[in-house]
Design an enzyme around this catalytic site. Structure first.
Site, PDB file in Angstrom:
ATOM      1  N   ALA A   1      17.891  23.627  34.051  1.00 17.03           N
ATOM      2  CA  ALA A   1      18.565  24.173  35.174  1.00 17.03           C
ATOM      3  C   ALA A   1      19.339  23.475  35.771  1.00 17.03           C
ATOM      4  O   ALA A   1      18.841  21.956  36.035  1.00 17.03           O
ATOM      5  CB  ALA A   1      17.670  25.096  35.873  1.00 17.03           C
ATOM      6  N   PRO A   2      20.684  23.466  36.317  1.00 18.86           N
ATOM      7  CA  PRO A   2      21.661  24.825  36.056  1.00 18.86           C
ATOM      8  C   PRO A   2      21.965  25.181  34.929  1.00 18.86           C
ATOM      9  O   PRO A   2      22.595  25.975  34.611  1.00 18.86           O
ATOM     10  CB  PRO A   2      22.525  24.808  37.381  1.00 18.86           C
ATOM     11  CG  PRO A   2      22.806  23.524  37.369  1.00 18.86           C
ATOM     12  CD  PRO A   2      21.363  22.615  37.118  1.00 18.86           C
TER      13      PRO A   2
ATOM     14  N   ARG B   1      15.951  29.064  39.367  1.00 17.30           N
ATOM     15  CA  ARG B   1      16.634  27.936  38.799  1.00 17.30           C
ATOM     16  C   ARG B   1      16.909  28.388  37.161  1.00 17.30           C
ATOM     17  O   ARG B   1      17.877  28.530  36.557  1.00 17.30           O
ATOM     18  CB  ARG B   1      16.256  26.667  38.801  1.00 17.30           C
ATOM     19  CG  ARG B   1      16.476  25.962  40.332  1.00 17.30           C
ATOM     20  CD  ARG B   1      15.635  24.677  40.371  1.00 17.30           C
ATOM     21  NE  ARG B   1      16.169  23.794  39.492  1.00 17.30           N
ATOM     22  CZ  ARG B   1      17.240  23.129  39.342  1.00 17.30           C
ATOM     23  NH1 ARG B   1      17.939  23.063  40.474  1.00 17.30           N
ATOM     24  NH2 ARG B   1      17.326  22.107  38.577  1.00 17.30           N
TER      25      ARG B   1
ATOM     26  N   CYS C   1      19.535  10.628  37.509  1.00 18.10           N
ATOM     27  CA  CYS C   1      20.668  10.315  38.440  1.00 18.10           C
ATOM     28  C   CYS C   1      20.455   9.351  39.618  1.00 18.10           C
ATOM     29  O   CYS C   1      20.741   9.613  40.854  1.00 18.10           O
ATOM     30  CB  CYS C   1      21.414  11.417  38.951  1.00 18.10           C
ATOM     31  SG  CYS C   1      20.568  12.614  39.827  1.00 18.10           S
TER      32      CYS C   1
END
Length: 467
Positions: free
Chosen positions: A116-117, A143, A236
């Site tokens: 998800a997403p 989600r 990230c």
């Protein structure tokens, strides 16, 4: 220190200064730079060249993503009918990188473990071109629902959307997948410029806590990969504990896993062995820093499992309710649909559950015991003496696959009215037939179904999808 870095934790800044050395001032300055906006073309529906000719707003090619484009902050691509037709996905440019660095081919069995997403799952699904299997999983039910919507919007037919723990999936799919994407939950340091809340919530302990979760996830994912298969791990964040150290952990605990080279780009930085366990192979990892590229921060590692698997060709074996088939067939004949996603319609893949019809992925597997939101493409509902098609089916149909179409310009105000749920006036020359089911398209690209009666198109766009 500028105003955009005042909310950053001193411990984060100290560590980044140690990591970057003389590049640190440039890194700090990047927090004052405007964030970038991107969209990724759904190449299972439209070519990049056709999109460039069609786009009503200006875009610029993202140099390291073949089907990625920058757009300006003041543009709202989600309000364009092409978005409702699933022609592109809105995604931050650096976040497009992981899915672009794992070579998914039609027919592969692919897992997106924390999907998800849907940014990476939609990219993987488009690359499959309707062949093989995509298992897209998220442990959060809410989600996973958002994930399903994005996959349906993209018209991905061969999908299994799971809402399950990775541990349970590992038992159900031992050495099953050709390709795996693990975009792991992380501290999000690379997104601090984009999302201030992440920066405010950061603590020095967070990376270590998340690293333990990542180490468990990456081992589970590796155990679901077939010999010869590829796995892409990404975060990230900049934290070595979540990046090189997690990669080092996998290489130590799964000797059959090795790092593989990825397609390079001049703005990429590479993994640093000293930030992991000193293994020189860690330089094959990729780091994206915002002071070197036009995007946010990211980390990628591509693994290959040693050995070679024999590819199995399999198809689902359904126990079809043949009584329902004539109703579905009558509808398909009415709209003139012979192929779906470029493949001949295969009746052996149709499964009836209650009053709903589904088109299963072309892979035989026992999914019992796994919590899921969707197995295959939801075709529609069986009513008394008729078949009512679904919105996901409309979006799975590619341009020129159906004959009964009403194709209007994307700038035609009737398209906007349709997306709001209104009925439309249709001129006789605009419709393929005088009456019955039609597929409404924006410049040939399907948006949804309607039923034509006396030149009035009755709107069948679902209430939950309306703009």
């Amino acid at each position: 220190m500028n105003e955009n870095t005042t909310q950053l934790h001193p411990a984060f800044l100290t560590r980044m200064k140690e990591m970057l050395g003389n590049e640190y001032p440039a890194f700090l300055s990047s927090f004052s730079a405007p964030r970038t906006y991107g969209l990724r073309i759904n190449t299972s529906k439209i070519t990049c060249e056709d999109f460039e000719n069609l786009s009503p707003f200006p875009t610029r090619q993202i140099p390291w993503i073949k089907n990625g484009y920058f757009y300006d902050e003041d543009i709202r691509p989600s309000r364009c009918p092409y978005y409702q037709a699933g022609l592109y996905y809105l995604q931050e440019p650096s976040a497009m990188t992981p899915a672009s660095r794992i070579p998914i081919e039609p027919g592969d069995r692919v897992l997106d473990l924390c999907a998800a997403p849907g940014g990476k799952a939609t990219a993987a699904g488009a690359a499959l071109q309707g062949q093989g299997l995509l298992v897209a999983n998220d442990i959060s039910t809410s989600r996973a629902r958002a994930l399903l919507r994005n996959l349906e919007l993209f018209g991905i037919p061969n999908v299994f959307v799971a809402n399950e723990t990775p541990a349970k999936l590992t038992k159900a799919f031992p050495e099953f997948f050709d390709k795996i994407i693990l975009d792991a939950p992380c501290s999000g340091e690379g997104m601090f410029r984009k999302e201030e809340a992440l920066a405010k919530d950061w603590t020095p302990e967070k990376s270590m806590e998340l690293s333990e979760i990542q180490k468990e996830l990456i081992l589970q994912a590796a155990d679901m990969l077939r010999p010869g298969g590829l796995m892409l791990y990404s975060t990230c964040t900049f934290a070595p504990a979540e990046d090189e150290q997690t990669v080092s952990w996998l290489l130590k605990n799964r000797p059959d896993m090795e790092l593989a080279e990825m397609e390079d780009y001049e703005g990429f930085s590479h993994g640093v062995p000293e930030w992991g366990n000193g293994n020189p192979e860690l330089t094959k990892c990729i780091r994206i820093f915002p002071h070197k590229m036009n995007g946010e921060g990211h980390f990628l590692a591509l693994f290959r499992k040693k050995g070679q698997a024999i590819k199995e060709s399999s198809r689902p074996h359904t126990k079809p309710d043949k009584n329902a088939f004539p109703l579905i067939e009558e509808f398909l004949n009415e709209i003139g649909l012979k192929t779906l996603c470029g493949q001949p319609f295969d009746w052996e893949r149709v499964e009836i559950r209650g009053d709903k019809a589904y088109y299963l992925p072309p892979v035989a597997h026992n999914f019992r015991g796994i919590t899921f939101l969707r197995n295959g493409l939801y075709l529609g509902d069986l009513k008394k003496n008729r078949f009512e098609p679904s919105q996901p089916l409309a979006l799975a149909i590619r341009k020129d696959e159906a004959e009964a179409v009403i194709s209007l310009s994307a700038s035609d105000e009737r398209i906007t009215r349709y997306l709001k749920g209104e009925t439309l006036n249709i001129e006789p020359e605009e419709a393929a037939h005088k009456k019955g089911w039609h597929l409404l398209c924006a410049d040939g690209y399907p948006i949804g179904f309607g039923k034509l009666v006396n030149q009035i198109l009755k709107n069948k766009y679902p209430a939950g999808w309306r703009v």
